[in-house]
Design a protein around this motif. Structure first.
Motif, PDB file in Angstrom:
ATOM      1  N   GLU A  23     -94.272 102.940   7.110  1.00 30.25           N
ATOM      2  CA  GLU A  23     -95.690 103.345   6.701  1.00 30.25           C
ATOM      3  C   GLU A  23     -95.970 103.742   8.322  1.00 30.25           C
ATOM      4  O   GLU A  23     -97.123 104.563   8.252  1.00 30.25           O
ATOM      5  N   VAL A  25     -96.825 106.523  11.304  1.00 29.93           N
ATOM      6  CA  VAL A  25     -96.878 108.133  11.396  1.00 29.93           C
ATOM      7  C   VAL A  25     -96.500 108.231  12.758  1.00 29.93           C
ATOM      8  O   VAL A  25     -96.644 107.506  14.086  1.00 29.93           O
ATOM      9  N   THR A  27     -96.606 109.894  16.615  1.00 27.96           N
ATOM     10  CA  THR A  27     -97.798 109.976  17.551  1.00 27.96           C
ATOM     11  C   THR A  27     -97.819 110.855  18.480  1.00 27.96           C
ATOM     12  O   THR A  27     -98.334 111.024  19.497  1.00 27.96           O
ATOM     13  N   ALA A  55    -104.004 106.668  10.995  1.00 23.68           N
ATOM     14  CA  ALA A  55    -104.006 106.244   9.462  1.00 23.68           C
ATOM     15  C   ALA A  55    -102.623 105.730   9.063  1.00 23.68           C
ATOM     16  O   ALA A  55    -101.675 106.725   9.599  1.00 23.68           O
ATOM     17  N   ARG A  56    -102.333 105.008   8.541  1.00 22.25           N
ATOM     18  CA  ARG A  56    -100.718 104.515   8.135  1.00 22.25           C
ATOM     19  C   ARG A  56    -100.548 105.334   6.797  1.00 22.25           C
ATOM     20  O   ARG A  56    -101.397 105.701   5.984  1.00 22.25           O
ATOM     21  N   ARG A  57     -99.273 105.667   6.615  1.00 25.35           N
ATOM     22  CA  ARG A  57     -98.735 106.484   5.315  1.00 25.35           C
ATOM     23  C   ARG A  57     -98.846 105.339   4.158  1.00 25.35           C
ATOM     24  O   ARG A  57     -98.597 104.306   4.550  1.00 25.35           O
ATOM     25  N   GLU A  58     -99.238 105.785   3.135  1.00 27.53           N
ATOM     26  CA  GLU A  58     -99.022 105.112   2.154  1.00 27.53           C
ATOM     27  C   GLU A  58     -97.946 105.197   1.087  1.00 27.53           C
ATOM     28  O   GLU A  58     -97.475 106.519   0.750  1.00 27.53           O
ATOM     29  N   LEU A  59     -97.018 104.448   1.016  1.00 29.97           N
ATOM     30  CA  LEU A  59     -95.846 104.372   0.286  1.00 29.97           C
ATOM     31  C   LEU A  59     -96.090 104.343  -1.137  1.00 29.97           C
ATOM     32  O   LEU A  59     -97.002 103.528  -1.627  1.00 29.97           O
ATOM     33  N   THR A  60     -95.269 105.003  -1.979  1.00 30.50           N
ATOM     34  CA  THR A  60     -95.550 105.074  -3.375  1.00 30.50           C
ATOM     35  C   THR A  60     -94.488 103.944  -3.945  1.00 30.50           C
ATOM     36  O   THR A  60     -93.698 103.508  -3.046  1.00 30.50           O
ATOM     37  N   ASP A  63     -90.946 105.113  -3.358  1.00 30.88           N
ATOM     38  CA  ASP A  63     -90.551 104.928  -1.774  1.00 30.88           C
ATOM     39  C   ASP A  63     -90.048 103.630  -1.536  1.00 30.88           C
ATOM     40  O   ASP A  63     -89.215 103.286  -0.921  1.00 30.88           O
TER      41      ASP A  63
END
Length: 114
Positions: A23, A25, A27, A55-60, A63
């Motif tokens: 999650e 990202v 930098t 912001a954190r990545r949102e995993l599906t 994923d």
């Protein structure tokens, strides 16, 4: 944890860490202060309030499933290598960890929510 199943605890902690890392990202885009400028007393420090927040990545769910499948495969491959080196106990631990994650995917694989 209450059952003191070290293989399950180790596998689940590792899986949660892998999800947390996925999650994150990069930098690379953070603006930093140059040495010798008046903008910051510390060279290389991030400039501005909240400059280090991202912001954190949102995993599906797909994923997460793919990540957990990779974790299972890594443990299975590592167990083969470790056993070839003569460390049967550690190889068995890795196989138990893989089984824990595999069982989790089998039970909850269709309902994993990121």
């Amino acid at each position: 944890m209450r059952c003191r199943d070290t293989a399950a605890v180790s596998a689940l902690r590792s899986a949660l860490s892998a999800i947390d890392n996925a999650e994150a990202v990069p930098t690379d885009d953070v603006e930093t202060a140059s040495f010798g400028t008046d903008d910051s007393p510390i060279a290389g420090a991030a400039i501005g309030a909240g400059a280090t927040e991202a912001a954190r990545r949102e995993l599906t769910p797909e994923d997460v499933r793919a990540l957990l499948h990779r974790e299972v495969e890594e443990r299975r491959e590592a167990s083969t290598e470790v056993e070839a080196d003569g460390h049967r106990d550690r190889a068995e631990d890795l196989r138990r960890e893989a089984a824990v994650l595999d069982a989790f995917l089998g039970v909850r694989g269709d309902t994993i929510e990121a």
